[in-house]
Design a protein around this motif. Structure first.
Motif, short mmCIF file in Angstrom:
data_model
loop_
_atom_site.label_atom_id
_atom_site.label_comp_id
_atom_site.label_asym_id
_atom_site.label_seq_id
_atom_site.Cartn_x
_atom_site.Cartn_y
_atom_site.Cartn_z
N MET A 2 17.32 81.79 46.42
CA MET A 2 18.61 81.79 47.26
C MET A 2 18.51 82.89 48.38
O MET A 2 19.11 84.03 48.25
N SER A 53 27.56 85.74 46.29
CA SER A 53 26.38 85.16 46.10
C SER A 53 25.89 85.11 44.41
O SER A 53 25.74 84.30 43.90
N MET A 104 17.66 86.09 44.27
CA MET A 104 18.42 86.50 45.37
C MET A 104 18.17 87.78 45.74
O MET A 104 17.84 88.70 45.10
N ASP A 135 22.21 80.66 51.37
CA ASP A 135 23.44 81.02 51.48
C ASP A 135 23.63 81.46 52.98
O ASP A 135 23.33 82.50 53.71
N CYS A 185 15.25 78.79 41.37
CA CYS A 185 15.89 78.42 42.68
C CYS A 185 15.72 79.90 43.38
O CYS A 185 15.74 80.93 42.80
#
Ligand SMILES: *Cc1c(COP(=O)(O)O)cnc(C)c1O
Length: 398
Positions: free
Chosen positions: A129, A90, A82, A157, A127
């Protein structure tokens, strides 16, 4: 950006429908609710408006992210890549499912730098994001390629970019799942609320159960529902959904106003050759909720921010680099792993390593960036006045 600026009779009417029956819960009470199902109606409106197969409402955007991660099977020990620039929610969501937030640099899109993402991939990565910050999008083409190449989940997001698109598709509907927030300062609001969108029926079914204690929602008698897995209560109330229903009907109007106001303000700042603007991978898809601009140096940017503060015109201008909520530099609670409860060793080690991590590329961008929030209710005269004032301050500094 905020839909609360144009709150009115439409929202009151929808809420009143719920107050008339007194059935404030989204499930059950089929008789007394007299056909009023605001949450269901809003979910349907979301699938229609944003072009996804499924939408499931939650109590907040943070709950939507947590729910999406659980439904996608992201958990203990999994790494989620992220950006260093986002809202704290987040990483809160990543931590809440036991996963490890791996923060990487952003680029001049103000979102994930695809090269930094690729460099951060390990065998534990599950993942990616991206966070579509400030109304506009991440470089989704590049990120999709990376996720496909490495078989990773893409979770968007999109909490701050309701109404934005990438190559004609709505932000939040492009990855395996995506989320919006409907908190009070978002593009459209429920007061509090969020949604998980997906085209995968299995992910949707899991979201549906997870947000309601694992209920399978298959029977007519709520008390007799089975619970195929453990869930939580992340339900939205009918009152909140009712507000959102009125707001989503206004979204098109909001976007037109916002993009117009954004362009008008931009035309002022474009007159200063030293100013550059955020790179937008698909300019047609920018929702316009912020105008994000850069000055050549950190010193100049700080001087402009100080001058705006001194002249009382800082409101609505965000210098994220010094802001407590949106950028890694001020997230000491994260870097110190300050939690109320014990956490896993892998999470702890990863968080404590953040203080040593080199974020100089992000610093080089964020230290020169100001985002101006675009109001829906500005008049043209106000925008001209604001633009002239900002120009004068910037010119006096550079
Ligand atoms: C607002 C926001 C969230 C969380 O939403 P809440 O509804 O306030 O919980 C998550 N991510 C980003 C980028 C946000 O701006």
């Amino acid at each position: 950006m905020p839909g609360f600026e144009l709150f009115g009779a439409e929202e009151r009417k929808e809420v009143n429908d719920v107050l008339e029956t007194g059935i404030l819960m989204r499930y059950g009470f089929d008789g007394p609710r007299k056909g009023i199902w605001k949450a269901k109606e809003l979910e349907h409106a979301i699938t229609e408006r944003f072009g996804c197969k499924h939408a499931h409402l939650t109590s907040s955007g943070t709950a939507a992210l947590t729910t999406a991660m659980s439904a996608l099977g992201i958990g203990m020990g999994d790494e989620v890549i992220m950006p260093s620039f986002t809202f704290v929610a987040s990483f809160e969501a990543v931590l809440s499912v036991g996963a490890i937030p791996v923060l990487v640099d952003i680029d001049d899109t103000l979102t994930l730098d695809p090269a930094a993402v690729e460099a951060a991939i390990t065998p534990k990565t599950k993942c990616v994001m991206p966070v579509h910050m400030c109304g506009s999008m991440a470089d989704l083409g590049a990120l999709l390629n990376i996720c496909n190449k490495h078989s990773l989940i893409l979770l968007e997001d999109a909490c701050q970019s309701i109404g934005g698109t990438y190559e004609g598709k709505h932000l939040g509907t492009i990855g395996h799942a995506g989320t919006f927030s409907f908190d009070f300062v978002k593009m459209i609001t429920c007061g509090e609320g969020g949604v998980v969108m997906t085209n995968d029926i299995d992910v949707h079914t899991k979201c549906d159960g997870y947000t309601d204690h694992g209920h399978d929602h298959l029977g007519v008698d709520r008390g007799a529902d089975l619970h195929p897995f453990i869930g939580y209560n992340f339900r939205i109330s009918e009152l909140h959904a009712a507000v959102g229903l009125a707001q989503i009907r206004k979204l098109d109007q909001f976007l037109v106003m916002q993009r117009k106001n954004n362009q008008l303000l931009r035309s002022h700042l474009e007159q200063i050759p030293e100013i550059s603007f955020r790179r937008v991978p698909d300019p047609a898809g920018d929702s316009g909720s912020f105008l994000s601009w850069f000055l050549p140096t950190e010193a100049q940017t700080k001087a402009v921010v100080d001058a705006m503060k001194a002249q009382g015109v800082l409101a609505g201008n965000f210098y994220w680099y010094d802001n407590n909520w949106h950028y890694i530099r001020k997230w000491q609670h994260l870097q110190n792993a300050t939690t109320l409860q014990p956490i896993g060793e892998a999470q702890r080690t990863a968080l404590l390593s953040l203080a040593q991590q080199d974020f100089s590329k992000s610093d080089g961008i964020m230290s020169r960036c100001v985002s101006t929030a675009i109001s829906l209710v500005w008049t043209e005269e106000q925008i001209h006045a604001k633009g002239e004032q900002m120009k004068a301050i910037i010119r006096s500094v550079i």
